[in-house]
Design a protein around this motif. Structure first.
Motif, PDB file in Angstrom:
ATOM      1  N   ARG A  41       0.814  -1.225   0.000  1.00 29.36           N
ATOM      2  CA  ARG A  41       0.000   0.000   0.000  1.00 29.36           C
ATOM      3  C   ARG A  41       0.842   1.267   0.000  1.00 29.36           C
ATOM      4  O   ARG A  41       0.317   2.369  -0.105  1.00 29.36           O
ATOM      5  N   ARG A  43       3.162   4.170  -1.360  1.00 28.15           N
ATOM      6  CA  ARG A  43       3.408   4.866  -2.625  1.00 28.15           C
ATOM      7  C   ARG A  43       4.568   5.823  -2.413  1.00 28.15           C
ATOM      8  O   ARG A  43       4.547   6.652  -1.484  1.00 28.15           O
ATOM      9  N   THR A  53       3.766   7.506   0.992  1.00 27.68           N
ATOM     10  CA  THR A  53       2.451   7.748   1.570  1.00 27.68           C
ATOM     11  C   THR A  53       1.750   6.408   1.694  1.00 27.68           C
ATOM     12  O   THR A  53       1.921   5.521   0.861  1.00 27.68           O
ATOM     13  N   GLU A  55      -2.173   5.437   2.607  1.00 28.98           N
ATOM     14  CA  GLU A  55      -3.536   5.847   2.939  1.00 28.98           C
ATOM     15  C   GLU A  55      -3.581   7.279   3.461  1.00 28.98           C
ATOM     16  O   GLU A  55      -4.160   7.558   4.506  1.00 28.98           O
ATOM     17  N   GLY A  56      -2.918   8.198   2.748  1.00 30.30           N
ATOM     18  CA  GLY A  56      -2.948   9.610   3.081  1.00 30.30           C
ATOM     19  C   GLY A  56      -1.958  10.038   4.154  1.00 30.30           C
ATOM     20  O   GLY A  56      -1.851  11.225   4.451  1.00 30.30           O
ATOM     21  N   ARG A  57      -1.243   9.143   4.712  1.00 35.00           N
ATOM     22  CA  ARG A  57      -0.276   9.452   5.754  1.00 35.00           C
ATOM     23  C   ARG A  57       1.126   9.404   5.153  1.00 35.00           C
ATOM     24  O   ARG A  57       1.461   8.465   4.443  1.00 35.00           O
ATOM     25  N   THR A  58       1.963  10.391   5.430  1.00 37.29           N
ATOM     26  CA  THR A  58       3.340  10.395   4.951  1.00 37.29           C
ATOM     27  C   THR A  58       4.211   9.665   5.969  1.00 37.29           C
ATOM     28  O   THR A  58       4.169   9.967   7.167  1.00 37.29           O
ATOM     29  N   ASP A  73       5.894   7.639  11.172  1.00 35.32           N
ATOM     30  CA  ASP A  73       5.106   8.751  10.645  1.00 35.32           C
ATOM     31  C   ASP A  73       6.045   9.934  10.457  1.00 35.32           C
ATOM     32  O   ASP A  73       6.750  10.329  11.392  1.00 35.32           O
TER      33      ASP A  73
END
Length: 126
Positions: A41, A43, A53, A55-58, A73
């Motif tokens: 998952r 990217r 990233t 699911e929207g978290r860096t 995170d």
């Protein structure tokens, strides 16, 4: 601790003292099953090595995708996954010990918490 010291003596008698840290004290297997659930998952953030990233978290990856060490995170520093947390020692009794190299080049195995020597060997020219 007595059983661990005996196991240490037996192991070193059978296997020797060379590269003791890697072959005994650090010998472990990592269970990557939880990593396998996260890694697909991820990217890559273009132009920023080690940043992804999910699911929207860096997130920041120490190591690489095929040999991960720590996933955290990027904003909060929260540790999300570590190889160490998913490690199973090959010789669990050896986790009681740490290794010291003394000034005469001898090796000394000490009890990790107290620093008390339990086994020593060697010495000689550096």
């Amino acid at each position: 601790l007595g059983a661990a010291v005996e196991a240490l003596r037996e192991w070193t008698a059978a296997n020797g003292w060379h590269d003791l840290q890697r072959r005994l004290l650090d010998a472990a297997e990592v269970d990557y099953s939880s990593w396998a659930a996260v890694e697909p998952r991820m990217r890559e953030v273009q132009g920023t090595p080690g940043m992804y990233t999910v699911e929207g978290r860096t997130v920041r990856l120490t190591g690489d995708r095929m040999d991960p060490h720590v996933l955290s995170d990027a904003d909060t520093g929260e540790v999300l996954w570590t190889a160490e947390e998913h490690e199973t020692a090959e010789f669990p009794w050896a986790k009681h010990f740490a290794l010291r190299t003394l000034h005469d080049n001898s090796l000394q195995v000490v009890e990790r918490r107290s620093g008390v020597p339990v086994v020593s060997t060697g010495g000689g020219p550096k």
